[in-house]
Every structure is written in C-alpha cells, then in structure tokens.
Design a protein around this motif. Structure first.
Motif, PDB file in Angstrom:
ATOM      1  N   UNK A   1       0.821  -1.008   0.175  1.00 32.33           N
ATOM      2  CA  UNK A   1      -0.059  -0.001   0.008  1.00 32.33           C
ATOM      3  C   UNK A   1       1.114   1.428   0.361  1.00 32.33           C
ATOM      4  N   UNK A   2       1.840   1.448   0.269  1.00 29.86           N
ATOM      5  CA  UNK A   2       3.543   2.248   0.873  1.00 29.86           C
ATOM      6  C   UNK A   2       3.519   2.690  -0.185  1.00 29.86           C
ATOM      7  N   UNK A   3       3.781   1.589  -1.664  1.00 26.52           N
ATOM      8  CA  UNK A   3       4.437   1.601  -2.339  1.00 26.52           C
ATOM      9  C   UNK A   3       3.217   2.902  -3.804  1.00 26.52           C
ATOM     10  N   UNK A   4       2.380   2.078  -3.753  1.00 32.37           N
ATOM     11  CA  UNK A   4       1.279   2.591  -4.323  1.00 32.37           C
ATOM     12  C   UNK A   4       0.932   3.890  -3.704  1.00 32.37           C
ATOM     13  N   UNK A   5       0.669   4.406  -2.691  1.00 33.35           N
ATOM     14  CA  UNK A   5       0.453   5.366  -2.300  1.00 33.35           C
ATOM     15  C   UNK A   5       1.562   6.508  -2.280  1.00 33.35           C
ATOM     16  N   UNK A   6       2.696   5.996  -2.975  1.00 33.23           N
ATOM     17  CA  UNK A   6       4.000   6.425  -3.611  1.00 33.23           C
ATOM     18  C   UNK A   6       3.449   6.994  -4.667  1.00 33.23           C
ATOM     19  N   UNK A   7       3.398   5.665  -5.458  1.00 35.55           N
ATOM     20  CA  UNK A   7       2.905   5.940  -7.018  1.00 35.55           C
ATOM     21  C   UNK A   7       2.020   7.289  -7.524  1.00 35.55           C
ATOM     22  N   UNK A   8       0.811   7.446  -6.558  1.00 35.76           N
ATOM     23  CA  UNK A   8       0.160   8.158  -6.535  1.00 35.76           C
ATOM     24  C   UNK A   8       0.088   9.433  -6.084  1.00 35.76           C
TER      25      UNK A   8
ATOM     26  N   UNK B   1      13.100  -2.608  -0.545  1.00 37.40           N
ATOM     27  CA  UNK B   1      13.549  -4.265  -0.350  1.00 37.40           C
ATOM     28  C   UNK B   1      13.533  -4.760  -1.674  1.00 37.40           C
ATOM     29  N   UNK B   2      14.789  -5.556  -2.252  1.00 35.86           N
ATOM     30  CA  UNK B   2      15.437  -6.353  -3.045  1.00 35.86           C
ATOM     31  C   UNK B   2      14.014  -5.751  -4.178  1.00 35.86           C
ATOM     32  N   UNK B   3      13.081  -6.526  -4.095  1.00 37.69           N
ATOM     33  CA  UNK B   3      12.111  -6.920  -3.951  1.00 37.69           C
ATOM     34  C   UNK B   3      11.146  -5.931  -5.538  1.00 37.69           C
ATOM     35  N   UNK B   4      11.048  -4.662  -4.929  1.00 31.56           N
ATOM     36  CA  UNK B   4      11.228  -3.305  -4.688  1.00 31.56           C
ATOM     37  C   UNK B   4      12.248  -2.741  -5.960  1.00 31.56           C
ATOM     38  N   UNK B   5      13.037  -2.891  -5.567  1.00 31.62           N
ATOM     39  CA  UNK B   5      14.415  -1.703  -6.342  1.00 31.62           C
ATOM     40  C   UNK B   5      14.878  -2.384  -7.589  1.00 31.62           C
ATOM     41  N   UNK B   6      14.466  -3.959  -7.871  1.00 32.52           N
ATOM     42  CA  UNK B   6      14.754  -4.177  -8.926  1.00 32.52           C
ATOM     43  C   UNK B   6      13.073  -5.056  -9.917  1.00 32.52           C
TER      44      UNK B   6
ATOM     45  N   UNK C   1      21.051 -14.228   1.381  1.00 35.02           N
ATOM     46  CA  UNK C   1      21.432 -12.682   1.285  1.00 35.02           C
ATOM     47  C   UNK C   1      21.407 -13.083  -0.121  1.00 35.02           C
ATOM     48  N   UNK C   2      21.433 -13.921  -1.069  1.00 35.87           N
ATOM     49  CA  UNK C   2      21.657 -14.585  -2.929  1.00 35.87           C
ATOM     50  C   UNK C   2      20.221 -13.833  -2.857  1.00 35.87           C
ATOM     51  N   UNK C   3      19.513 -15.029  -2.551  1.00 39.75           N
ATOM     52  CA  UNK C   3      17.717 -14.868  -3.053  1.00 39.75           C
ATOM     53  C   UNK C   3      17.345 -13.482  -2.569  1.00 39.75           C
ATOM     54  N   UNK C   4      16.703 -13.743  -1.379  1.00 40.29           N
ATOM     55  CA  UNK C   4      15.768 -12.234  -1.009  1.00 40.29           C
ATOM     56  C   UNK C   4      16.709 -11.059  -1.444  1.00 40.29           C
ATOM     57  N   UNK C   5      18.129 -10.781  -0.640  1.00 38.82           N
ATOM     58  CA  UNK C   5      18.547 -10.101  -0.283  1.00 38.82           C
ATOM     59  C   UNK C   5      19.171  -9.334  -1.955  1.00 38.82           C
ATOM     60  N   UNK C   6      19.168 -10.146  -2.933  1.00 37.71           N
ATOM     61  CA  UNK C   6      19.816  -9.992  -4.600  1.00 37.71           C
ATOM     62  C   UNK C   6      21.130  -9.570  -4.239  1.00 37.71           C
ATOM     63  N   UNK C   7      21.556 -10.150  -3.525  1.00 36.15           N
ATOM     64  CA  UNK C   7      23.519  -9.912  -3.063  1.00 36.15           C
ATOM     65  C   UNK C   7      24.065  -8.583  -2.462  1.00 36.15           C
ATOM     66  N   UNK C   8      22.696  -8.030  -2.523  1.00 39.70           N
ATOM     67  CA  UNK C   8      23.197  -6.600  -2.385  1.00 39.70           C
ATOM     68  C   UNK C   8      23.732  -5.946  -0.419  1.00 39.70           C
TER      69      UNK C   8
ATOM     70  N   UNK D   1      10.711 -10.330   5.271  1.00 38.21           N
ATOM     71  CA  UNK D   1      10.964 -10.838   6.469  1.00 38.21           C
ATOM     72  C   UNK D   1      10.250 -12.523   6.757  1.00 38.21           C
ATOM     73  N   UNK D   2       9.373 -12.323   5.990  1.00 37.93           N
ATOM     74  CA  UNK D   2       8.347 -13.747   6.464  1.00 37.93           C
ATOM     75  C   UNK D   2       9.368 -14.440   5.043  1.00 37.93           C
ATOM     76  N   UNK D   3      10.495 -14.006   3.970  1.00 36.93           N
ATOM     77  CA  UNK D   3      10.752 -14.979   3.287  1.00 36.93           C
ATOM     78  C   UNK D   3      12.025 -15.555   3.346  1.00 36.93           C
ATOM     79  N   UNK D   4      12.604 -15.051   4.669  1.00 35.10           N
ATOM     80  CA  UNK D   4      13.940 -15.310   5.093  1.00 35.10           C
ATOM     81  C   UNK D   4      13.533 -16.684   6.033  1.00 35.10           C
ATOM     82  N   UNK D   5      12.486 -16.158   6.746  1.00 34.51           N
ATOM     83  CA  UNK D   5      12.171 -17.336   7.973  1.00 34.51           C
ATOM     84  C   UNK D   5      11.631 -18.473   6.993  1.00 34.51           C
ATOM     85  N   UNK D   6      11.498 -18.570   6.000  1.00 34.58           N
ATOM     86  CA  UNK D   6      10.381 -19.978   4.868  1.00 34.58           C
ATOM     87  C   UNK D   6      12.279 -20.098   5.133  1.00 34.58           C
ATOM     88  N   UNK D   7      13.002 -19.386   4.028  1.00 34.09           N
ATOM     89  CA  UNK D   7      14.574 -19.935   4.051  1.00 34.09           C
ATOM     90  C   UNK D   7      15.006 -20.895   4.886  1.00 34.09           C
ATOM     91  N   UNK D   8      14.828 -20.086   6.200  1.00 31.05           N
ATOM     92  CA  UNK D   8      15.911 -20.485   7.038  1.00 31.05           C
ATOM     93  C   UNK D   8      15.378 -21.667   8.069  1.00 31.05           C
TER      94      UNK D   8
END
Length: 652
Positions: A304-311, A325-330, A387-394, A461-468
């Motif tokens: 929702x925050x991202x959509x409000x930024x777009x608006x 977060x990397x998924x928003x950045x990339x 780091x490699x999957x969720x954070x895209x190596x950043x 954080x939930x993606x990280x937790x699933x990998x852990x």
C-alpha cells in the motif's frame, strides 16, 4: 523490527486498533481525560534537591575553576544546503501506531520515539555529522575540567521550548530528578544516572557543570547526554506518571512539535515546525529542518505504501529494514513513475554503526540454555541463501553484531557458516540423535528439536524465515514461523516471551552499549522475597546473565581511555559471540530509497554520519517542483529516469 533507534539503540509500536481500543485511546487524549486532577510537585522536587547536596549543587560563578578553556565549535562547515527551501509538507508512512508519546517509562522506547524525540530534541551539544566534532546546541560554550571529570556549559540565552519558556539550568536538574525516580518506571535511566554521574552544579542562570563518577575517553559524550526536562511540564510528575503522561507531548527545544489535534489515533501523527524556533538562524541548523509539516500516516502494508508513493500521496518509500527491499528495487523498477522521473532513486553510502539485526535466542527458555543447542542453531541458519536470493546480493553477512564501530569492533570475530553436519553434531551432544517421520531430531524422551521463530509481518522477513526453516530442517531442526505486527513483536521480545526473534536495535557511535543488552541486571530482577523474575522492558532479548561477563561490562562502562575501551569491547564481543546467543544476519554499507521528485537533497546527498536518509533533516520539499511534476504527470510529459548514487564515503 527496527524502524529508527537501533539504537543503541536502537531500538523500538501499536496493534491495529479495534473500535474499543480507539475509544480507550480517545478517552486518554489530552483535554478529555479527567482521571488525573492537577498536581504540583514543586515542593517535593526542591526538597529532594536540598536533601542531596552532594548530587544537586548550587554554587556561584566565582566557584568556577580558573583558566577554563571555553570552546564554541563554530569553525566547521555548515550542515545542509543554503539553497534549501523552507515550507511544504512531507508525507511519510509508519508501519504501526505508537503506544505512547512518552520517551521514557513503559513502551517509551517504541519505534516512533526517534521521529519526535531522538532526532528532534536538542542536547547541550551535538556532533557535526561530517566532521565528528562537537558543536553548540543548547549550550553555546563548553569547557572540560583539568581532571576531565566535569564538563561545564553555558546555555545559549536564546534557547527556549516550543511554548516560549526559556531553558533553565534547573531543567537539567529536573532530568536527574525524573531519571532517578521510581515513578518513571524506566528500565534504563535509574541505573545509568546513578552509575554515570556524581553531581550536577548550578553556577548561575546560564552556567552549569555535570560531574562524572569515572574518567571517560570522552567526558563530553556522557555529560551532554543529560537533556533538559521543562519543570513546568513535569510539575505533575508522580507515581501515576506512565498513565498521566501517556499522550502528553513535552514542549520541545527542537524544530518540530506535535499539537494535540494532530494526534489521530490509529491513523496519523503530524509534526509542525515550531514558529520562530530559537535555533532557526543558528549555524549548523539554519539550512535544516525545512518542511513546515511532517505527516506520519499509518500504513500497515508495504504494498500500500508503494502505491501511495506512485499516486504522489507519500513522498518517500522505505521499509522496516531502513531501505527499499530488493524486490521493489529490481522488480518494480520499470513503472512509469520511475521511468518518467516523477519518482527518483537515491543511494547513499554512510559511515555509521550497523543495526545489530540478529536472531536473538532467549536463553531462559528450555533447551536454549544449552550451549550445544545454541551453537547448533548458529550452524543451522542458511544466511548466504537469504543474502543471495531474498536480498539479491545487495548485502553481506554480518560477522558480529558490533559492526561499524571502527577500532571498537573486534576484527577477528566471524559468524558461523551454514553447515547442517556440524549443526547435527552439536545437537547430538545435547541428546538429539534420532529423526522422527518429519525429519526432526528428537531426544531420548521423544521431545522434538523445535523452536518458534518470531519475525515482523513483512514479505521480506517472512521470505527470510521460510529459507531459514528449509535449511534448518536439513540439520534436523524445526523452526515454526510466527509473523507478527511490529508492535506485537516488540512487546513479545520486551516481555521475554519469545524463543527466537528476528530483531534490530538502534546503534549509536562511538562505542557499543553492552550493559543494556548483555548485563544480568537487564535479564533478571530480584523481588523483596529473594525470588528472581525475568526483567521486562529491557533490551536483553537473549536473557544473557554471566557474572564474569558482568564484570567485563562494568569495567567497560568505566573505561578511562579509548585503548582500554577497545580492549574491553573486544573481550565482551568475543565472550558473547562464543555464547552463540545471537545469530548475526546481514548488513549493508548504504541506504537507498525511492522518493518523489520534489523531495530535494544537498549536492553531496547527505551527511556522512547518518543511519538513514531522513535523520539529519538536510532535505526539503520544493512545492514549485511538485506542481511542475504533477502537471507533467497529468499531461504525460517525462523528465527522464533519475538515479543518484552518493558514494564519496564508500569504504574501499
């Protein structure tokens, strides 16, 4: 669960409100609460001062030591941009509504505190955020005694609160009174003030001295931690302080205040720039604190925050991780608003102690008090994949939770790598040798090796937790995931009800603060009958309690110079790392954000010693550019894609 301070100290939130809770909060708002009759503590405060003449000293200006070398700190470059424009409104989100506007006492260290207290209130002195040198703030001059035990300050005669009342020397006395009072119900302040300071002295209406109990590497750092508390505001301070002051906003010495009508419970909190702020024309401050209003709007979802930024309804976009977060950045980098320049990318490499974002293991819980279980857990967490999957190596693996403190960070420490075989070896030493049908190790009594992992309820954080969780099972360990609203998460850790929790605290230079995180005083408290109970409302999330470690921490608090401080920091860091009670996750040498085109920055991007982009208030809102941008958006005109990277402080 870090939103802005780390630190430390971080940290440090409120549940999504139902109708009944909203009604309760409304009843507790200023002006509508008749539970607290007027009260005046002036007589008892002054009696307390008189009863402790060694602590509260009243002298004359003639009693000042001769030949003091007064400093003014006015020789450094300005902070901010002379081209910065005053005015406008800054729109930002907050992931949870704060439980109080108090900055001390129960829940006082919540995640919103930095927005209205830590980053706003003026201290006696401040640090220049590029030069790392002391500069004037409430005090216009200062001097250090020959024995380096007392720091003397002369107050700026213009310094006043947002209600127009002048800052007085006695307001610093009031800070001592409140901090040392049991009525504050604060887990940190009574211990700190009783162990760090031996006296506060008034010499005249503008001159005071603060005397330390021990020699310090930098006595100014400790002395200037004492902030003024306006006596007229704290006149009703007493045993009902947490409830009485729950939603009362203290008049500020800083640039922004919160008006009672701007607290929209469960929706938003707005900061308004103080009219005729006393420091508005002062060097180091005149080009900062630029918007007229700063609106923090409760937005529970990052989508929702991202959509409000777009608006164009939000001007700035980050997350609870203090970066995009990397998924928003990339993955979302090709939206029209970015490609046409209505929204811009911003990356800044900073120099600041990194947030100790770790998996904290509660050693008071069954099994987690076992060294082999904790060591096995360290080996069972697949951080590289995160780091490699969720954070895209950043990001890179944080090797210890004290990263970024320069010479005070032990360079020899290394986080244990993901190694299921070694994890199983340690679990076997603890008696867990046989796997059940789910692949989880069990001991001879049939108890499974299973822990509850509590994380913030965000996709990152939930993606990280699933990998852990997936990696841990390879070692025979079951991690059950619990995703909580950040208010719930913080409260759970604060009450020491977690088993394993992903958390981050605000960190502040120049030295690591060990006492609040690892001293037994912040793990257990002794009741009058001699029984020990968990200490709540403290930052010792690992429930660490070791007499040998306590001795080292006590020595660190008294370190007389930087060499001794470094030696003790390294010893403590190694001791805690060997306990395996916290698993370092990741760190990044930069922060990065999306922001609206009309949010402007100095030519150097920001100041070096900042934890996140908005901390130093060197940015501004350009209403002319905003009108131009919104018109272009309506008309389909493009400014072209804009990405700014400020890497002048990047570590080579």
């Amino acid at each position: 669960m870090m939103r802005s301070t780390d630190s430390g100290l971080w940290s440090k939130m409120q549940l999504i409100f139902g109708a009944s809770l909203l009604a309760l909060l409304s009843a507790c708002s200023p002006g509508s609460d008749d539970r607290f009759p007027p009260y005046d503590n002036t007589a008892e405060v002054e009696a307390e001062w008189k009863s402790k003449p060694d602590l509260y000293r009243f002298r004359s200006i003639a009693d000042l030591p001769p030949n003091l070398k007064w400093e003014t700190g006015l020789d450094y470059p300005e902070m901010g941009d002379p081209d910065a424009k005053k005015g406008g409104k800054f729109n930002y989100d907050m992931p949870n509504f704060p439980p109080t506007l108090r900055f001390m006492g129960p829940d006082g260290g919540n995640t919103f505190r930095s927005e209205h207290w830590d980053n706003i209130e003026m201290a006696l002195l401040a640090k220049h955020l590029n030069e790392d040198k002391w500069i004037p703030c409430i005090a216009e001059k200062w001097a250090v005694s020959e024995d380096r035990m007392t720091v003397f300050f002369q107050l700026d005669p213009a310094a006043c609160y947002s209600d127009g009342v002048k800052v007085a020397v006695e307001d610093f006395f009031m800070m001592f009174y409140v901090a040392l009072s049991k009525h504050a119900k604060d887990p940190f302040l009574p211990d700190y003030y009783s162990k760090e300071y031996s006296a506060i002295t008034k010499y005249d209406d503008r001159t005071l001295g603060i005397t330390l109990k021990e020699t310090k590497p930098d006595p100014i750092l400790t002395a200037t931690s004492v902030l003024p508390l306006p006596r007229h505001f704290f006149r009703e301070f007493g045993e009902d302080f947490p409830a009485r002051y729950q939603w009362r906003k203290m008049p500020t010495t800083g640039a922004y205040d919160i008006k009672p009508e701007d607290i929209k419970h469960g929706r938003s909190i707005t900061l308004t720039r103080v009219k005729d702020w006393w420091a508005k024309d002062k060097k180091y401050y005149r080009y900062r604190y630029n918007p007229d209003r700063i609106v923090y709007r409760l937005v529970a979802s990052i989508d929702t925050s991202f959509e409000l930024l777009r608006q164009g309804k939000l001007d700035f976009f980050s997350s609870s991780a203090l970066t995009v977060p990397p998924n928003y950045w990339y993955d979302k980098g090709d939206i029209p608003e970015l490609l046409n320049g209505y929204i811009e990318r911003y990356t800044f490499f900073n120099e600041f102690p990194r947030i100790p974002r770790c998996l904290y293991l509660n050693q008071s819980m069954p099994l987690l008090d076992n060294q082999d279980i904790r060591t096995g857990l360290n080996y069972a967490i697949d951080m590289d994949k995160v780091i490699n999957v969720v954070l895209r190596g950043d990001a890179v693996r944080m090797q210890s939770s004290w990263s970024g403190y320069g010479r005070f960070t032990n360079p020899k420490l290394r986080a244990l790598p993901f190694d299921p075989v070694k994890a199983q070896e340690h679990f076997a030493k603890a008696g867990f040798t046989k796997r059940n049908e789910k692949g989880v190790l069990e001991n001879a009594e049939g108890k499974p090796l299973s822990f509850l992992l509590s994380v913030g309820n965000t996709p990152l954080y939930t993606q990280m937790a699933l990998i852990w969780k997936e990696g841990a099972l390879k070692a025979g360990l079951e991690l059950r995931i619990e995703a909580l609203d950040f208010t719930q998460l913080f409260k759970k850790g604060d009450q020491k009800e977690h088993e394993i929790i992903l958390a981050g605290f605000g960190s502040m230079p120049p030295y690591p603060h060990m006492h609040e995180y690892f001293h037994s005083e912040n793990a257990w408290e002794t009741k009058p009958d001699g029984t020990k109970v968990k200490k709540v409302d403290s930052n010792n999330f690992t429930m660490t309690s070791h007499p040998e470690l306590d001795k080292l921490i006590d020595q660190q608090r008294k370190a007389p110079n930087e060499d001794e401080m470094q030696r003790l920091c390294w010893l403590i860091e190694e001791f805690v790392q060997n306990l395996g009670c916290q698993i370092p996750t990741y760190e990044s040498p930069f922060y990065r954000y999306y922001h609206a085109r009309w949010m402007r920055w100095p030519k150097d991007g920001n100041l070096k010693i900042t934890r996140e982009a908005t901390d130093a208030f060197v940015w501004w809102i350009d209403e002319d550019i905003k009108a131009e941008t919104l018109a272009a958006k309506r008309e389909g005109r493009s400014f072209g894609e804009t990405t700014r990277i400020f890497d002048q402080y990047r570590q080579k």
